[in-house]
Design an enzyme around this catalytic site. Structure first.
Site, PDB file in Angstrom:
ATOM      1  CE  LYS A  22      -1.754   1.605   4.019  1.00  0.00           C
ATOM      2  NZ  LYS A  22      -1.422   2.988   4.349  1.00  0.00           N
ATOM      3  CG  ASN A  23       2.266   2.603   3.530  1.00  0.00           C
ATOM      4  OD1 ASN A  23       1.106   2.908   3.234  1.00  0.00           O
ATOM      5  ND2 ASN A  23       2.644   2.340   4.764  1.00  0.00           N
ATOM      6  CB  CYS A 116      -5.342   9.996  10.882  1.00  0.00           C
ATOM      7  SG  CYS A 116      -3.828   9.302  11.464  1.00  0.00           S
ATOM      8  NE  ARG A 121       0.343  10.326  10.090  1.00  0.00           N
ATOM      9  CZ  ARG A 121      -0.158   9.307   9.403  1.00  0.00           C
ATOM     10  NH1 ARG A 121      -1.306   8.792   9.783  1.00  0.00           N
ATOM     11  NH2 ARG A 121       0.455   8.826   8.336  1.00  0.00           N
ATOM     12  N   PRO A 122       1.244  16.257  11.327  1.00  0.00           N
ATOM     13  CG  PRO A 122       3.069  17.060  12.515  1.00  0.00           C
ATOM     14  CD  PRO A 122       2.021  15.984  12.545  1.00  0.00           C
ATOM     15  CB  ILE A 123       2.013  18.349   6.109  1.00  0.00           C
ATOM     16  CG1 ILE A 123       1.142  19.605   6.067  1.00  0.00           C
ATOM     17  CG2 ILE A 123       1.158  17.094   6.141  1.00  0.00           C
ATOM     18  CD1 ILE A 123       0.394  19.736   4.750  1.00  0.00           C
ATOM     19  CG  ASP A 124       6.248  20.455  10.510  1.00  0.00           C
ATOM     20  OD1 ASP A 124       5.588  19.393  10.509  1.00  0.00           O
ATOM     21  OD2 ASP A 124       7.315  20.558  11.132  1.00  0.00           O
ATOM     22  CG  LEU A 125       9.211  17.724   8.790  1.00  0.00           C
ATOM     23  CD1 LEU A 125       9.614  16.288   9.113  1.00  0.00           C
ATOM     24  CD2 LEU A 125      10.321  18.693   9.184  1.00  0.00           C
ATOM     25  CG  ASP A 306       3.052   1.401   9.555  1.00  0.00           C
ATOM     26  OD1 ASP A 306       3.332   1.635   8.372  1.00  0.00           O
ATOM     27  OD2 ASP A 306       2.754   2.299  10.377  1.00  0.00           O
ATOM     28  CB  ILE A 328       6.831   6.682  14.664  1.00  0.00           C
ATOM     29  CG1 ILE A 328       8.058   5.796  14.553  1.00  0.00           C
ATOM     30  CG2 ILE A 328       6.560   7.497  13.403  1.00  0.00           C
ATOM     31  CD1 ILE A 328       9.330   6.505  14.149  1.00  0.00           C
ATOM     32  NE  ARG A 398      -6.977   4.116   5.617  1.00  0.00           N
ATOM     33  CZ  ARG A 398      -6.017   4.426   6.506  1.00  0.00           C
ATOM     34  NH1 ARG A 398      -6.277   4.394   7.799  1.00  0.00           N
ATOM     35  NH2 ARG A 398      -4.811   4.776   6.105  1.00  0.00           N
TER      36      ARG A 398
HETATM   37  C1  EPZ Z   1       4.131   6.881   6.249  1.00  0.00           C
HETATM   38  O1  EPZ Z   1       3.348   7.885   6.857  1.00  0.00           O
HETATM   39  C2  EPZ Z   1       3.218   5.670   6.152  1.00  0.00           C
HETATM   40  N1  EPZ Z   1       2.061   5.985   5.318  1.00  0.00           N
HETATM   41  C3  EPZ Z   1       2.755   5.268   7.556  1.00  0.00           C
HETATM   42  O2  EPZ Z   1       1.978   4.081   7.426  1.00  0.00           O
HETATM   43  C4  EPZ Z   1       3.992   4.951   8.397  1.00  0.00           C
HETATM   44  O3  EPZ Z   1       3.581   4.635   9.718  1.00  0.00           O
HETATM   45  C5  EPZ Z   1       4.924   6.171   8.422  1.00  0.00           C
HETATM   46  O4  EPZ Z   1       5.263   6.545   7.062  1.00  0.00           O
HETATM   47  C6  EPZ Z   1       6.204   5.904   9.183  1.00  0.00           C
HETATM   48  O5  EPZ Z   1       6.845   4.819   8.627  1.00  0.00           O
HETATM   49  C7  EPZ Z   1       2.205   5.948   3.970  1.00  0.00           C
HETATM   50  O6  EPZ Z   1       3.275   5.701   3.452  1.00  0.00           O
HETATM   51  C8  EPZ Z   1       0.968   6.247   3.172  1.00  0.00           C
HETATM   52  P1  EPZ Z   1       6.149  10.251   8.408  1.00  0.00           P
HETATM   53  P2  EPZ Z   1       3.904   9.421   6.886  1.00  0.00           P
HETATM   54  O7  EPZ Z   1       6.053  11.506   7.638  1.00  0.00           O
HETATM   55  O8  EPZ Z   1       4.634   9.716   5.640  1.00  0.00           O
HETATM   56  C9  EPZ Z   1       6.120  13.419  11.934  1.00  0.00           C
HETATM   57  C10 EPZ Z   1       0.122   2.688   7.772  1.00  0.00           C
HETATM   58  O9  EPZ Z   1      -0.343   2.142   8.787  1.00  0.00           O
HETATM   59  N2  EPZ Z   1       6.038  14.434  10.874  1.00  0.00           N
HETATM   60  O10 EPZ Z   1       7.387   9.425   8.295  1.00  0.00           O
HETATM   61  O11 EPZ Z   1       2.783  10.311   7.271  1.00  0.00           O
HETATM   62  C11 EPZ Z   1       4.810  12.676  12.101  1.00  0.00           C
HETATM   63  O12 EPZ Z   1       3.925  13.384  12.938  1.00  0.00           O
HETATM   64  C12 EPZ Z   1       0.582   4.135   7.832  1.00  0.00           C
HETATM   65  O13 EPZ Z   1       0.245   2.133   6.646  1.00  0.00           O
HETATM   66  C13 EPZ Z   1       6.142  15.781  11.204  1.00  0.00           C
HETATM   67  O14 EPZ Z   1       6.310  16.142  12.366  1.00  0.00           O
HETATM   68  O15 EPZ Z   1       4.919   9.314   8.099  1.00  0.00           O
HETATM   69  C14 EPZ Z   1       5.242  11.385  12.721  1.00  0.00           C
HETATM   70  O16 EPZ Z   1       5.414  11.589  14.107  1.00  0.00           O
HETATM   71  C15 EPZ Z   1       0.384   4.765   9.199  1.00  0.00           C
HETATM   72  N3  EPZ Z   1       6.050  16.711  10.217  1.00  0.00           N
HETATM   73  C16 EPZ Z   1       6.604  11.135  12.094  1.00  0.00           C
HETATM   74  O17 EPZ Z   1       7.040  12.400  11.580  1.00  0.00           O
HETATM   75  C17 EPZ Z   1       5.876  16.356   8.909  1.00  0.00           C
HETATM   76  O18 EPZ Z   1       5.817  17.254   8.040  1.00  0.00           O
HETATM   77  C18 EPZ Z   1       6.579  10.104  10.975  1.00  0.00           C
HETATM   78  O19 EPZ Z   1       5.844  10.631   9.940  1.00  0.00           O
HETATM   79  C19 EPZ Z   1       5.761  14.979   8.587  1.00  0.00           C
HETATM   80  C20 EPZ Z   1       5.858  14.034   9.591  1.00  0.00           C
END
Ligand code: EPZ
Length: 424
Positions: A22-23, A116, A121-125, A306, A328, A398
């Site tokens: 999926k990912n 969620c 799930r912030p997107i600041d990065l 996960d 995480i 999902r």
């Molecule tokens: C991906 O989510 C996966 N989803 C997640 O899988 C997985 O748990 C995660 O990576 C970590 O491996 C998909 O690929 C669709 P991150 P993503 O950005 O990209 C923080 C599942 O069950 N963060 O690596 O959203 C965030 O809050 C799902 O299949 C910021 O602070 O994960 C978290 O604490 C769940 N600012 C950490 O980083 C940002 O701009 C990891 O997030 C982005 C992230």
């Protein structure tokens, strides 16, 4: 609402083939937006999240066809650059379209993806990185607007956290930017390498994917290709938990053992015997699982967040006490209360769960709280005495393709009961 009814106590045996990841499928489908012509994505799992992604591609003006597990995307007429709130709400990870829409249209408007089930799930990065690539970013009234009328320019981006989604958005946005982009402290998940392989086969120039630093040399255009999505390492480990908790013996095909090193170590620590070759794995569980003193989730190549929930379910039946520390996401133990209803002994304190193994679980009604938490309930129910009913299974569907079919083929007694018409 649809549900799974599971009669626990059957030992899982036989062979199963693991679904496409999926990912990996989601970012690759989003990236097909920046390719001319048609991209053919094979081994694309049939999941609610994939359907939501296909719906967004259609909304953006792409022509999308699915034949079995192959999805073809033609983006030549994709001129839409707004993803409305209703579509963003359907799938939180729609933020993965940010880089692709910006690169293609020089502008993107997304409604701010809400949190969620597992965290804010912030997107600041993501947004900081788009600014580094030359985009102007405005956030107001729940909308995010990024624009780069002169197009994106290569830059050096250092991520304060190896965010998977941010790394993916940068790779896609930088693929056709002017100049070279370097991502420092990039995520190293196998899905990152799969996305880079897809983009490179479309004509991109990306090196270093899967390591801490990725270099993307911008090219003028990308052309659609044929790509096979890699096996889903999280689904694989989930079904391994199902086999192990039932004392089973199962061969898993279409799996890459090299992607699940920490998980294999964990299964061996519980007393499972594991035999592998490059694309398959054989697991034989012990009579009684042993506990695992401490599991700490980490970015890849560490133990994946996960699989924390499915492993927690596995360990509810182990002899002894196990501890899981989630580093995480901030709210990843919501499923614990439902496992306790099945008879598990779990205490949660912030980001730590203490699991005291029990010899028996009992079947009851439980409700899936999120994708991986729902998978944990399936695993525990397979080992519980009597019948369990799991509701809100849309969370599970999902990310898992027909789990009731996979598990039934391994002798599990599981049925999918469709909800009343019109209900979830
Ligand atoms: C991906 O989510 C996966 N989803 C997640 O899988 C997985 O748990 C995660 O990576 C970590 O491996 C998909 O690929 C669709 P991150 P993503 O950005 O990209 C923080 C599942 O069950 N963060 O690596 O959203 C965030 O809050 C799902 O299949 C910021 O602070 O994960 C978290 O604490 C769940 N600012 C950490 O980083 C940002 O701009 C990891 O997030 C982005 C992230």
């Amino acid at each position: 609402m649809s549900s799974y009814v599971i009669e626990g106590g059957t030992r899982l045996t036989g062979e199963c083939t693991v679904q496409g990841a999926k990912n990996s499928a989601l970012p690759i489908l989003a990236a097909s937006l920046i390719c001319d012509g048609t991209s053919v994505i094979k081994n694309c799992p049939r999941l609610l999240d994939v359907e939501a992604t296909v719906k967004i591609l259609g909304h953006l003006g792409c022509t999308v066809k699915r034949e079995g597990n192959t999805v073809s995307v033609t983006s030549d007429n994709a001129s839409e650059y707004v993803i409305p709130e209703r579509l963003m709400r359907e799938m939180r990870s729609s933020v993965i379209f940010l880089g692709a829409i910006l690169a293609r249209n020089k502008k993107v408007v997304l409604s701010t993806p809400g949190g969620c089930d597992i965290g804010l799930r912030p997107i600041d990065l993501h947004l900081e990185a788009m600014k580094k690539l030359g985009a102007e970013v405005r956030e107001e009234y729940g909308n995010i607007e990024c624009s780069a009328p002169e197009g994106l320019k290569g830059a050096s981006v250092t991520l304060s956290f190896p965010s998977v989604g941010a790394t993916e958005n940068i790779m896609v946005a930088a693929s056709t930017a002017k100049g070279t982009t370097t991502v420092i402290n990039a995520a190293r998940e196998p899905e990152i390498s799969d996305l880079a392989d897809f983009l490179n086969s479309c004509g991109a120039k990306i090196s270093g994917a899967g390591q801490g630093t990725i270099v993307i040399e911008g090219v003028k255009r990308l052309t659609g290709t044929v790509h096979t999505v890699l096996p889903d390492r999280i689904a694989a480990s989930t079904y391994m938990c199902a086999a192990a908790i039932t004392g089973g013996e199962v061969k898993f095909n279409n799996i890459i053992p090299a992607h699940i090193g920490p998980e294999i170590e964990l299964f061996e620590e519980t007393g499972c015997r594991i035999f592998t070759d490059s694309r398959s794995l054989y697991l034989k569980a012990p009579e009684r699982l042993k506990s695992v003193k401490l599991i700490r989730t980490m970015p890849y190549p560490g133990f994946p967040t996960d699989i924390g929930a499915p492993v927690a379910a596995l360990l509810t039946k182990a002899k002894g006490t196990s501890v899981i520390i989630e580093t995480i996401f901030e709210n990843r133990f919501r499923y614990a209360g439902e496992l306790i209803r099945l008879g598990a002994k779990i205490r949660v304190d912030g980001r730590m769960a203490v699991i005291e193994g029990v010899s028996r679980l009992h079947g009851v009604g439980v409700q899936a709280t999120d994708l991986r938490g729902g998978a944990a309930l399936m695993i525990a129910a397979l080992s519980a005495e009597g019948e369990s009913r799991i509701t809100e299974i849309r969370h599970i569907e999902r990310g898992y393709e027909g789990p009731e079919k996979i598990l039934s083929a391994l002798s599990a007694k599981i049925k999918r009961i469709d909800g009343e018409d019109g209900e979830e």
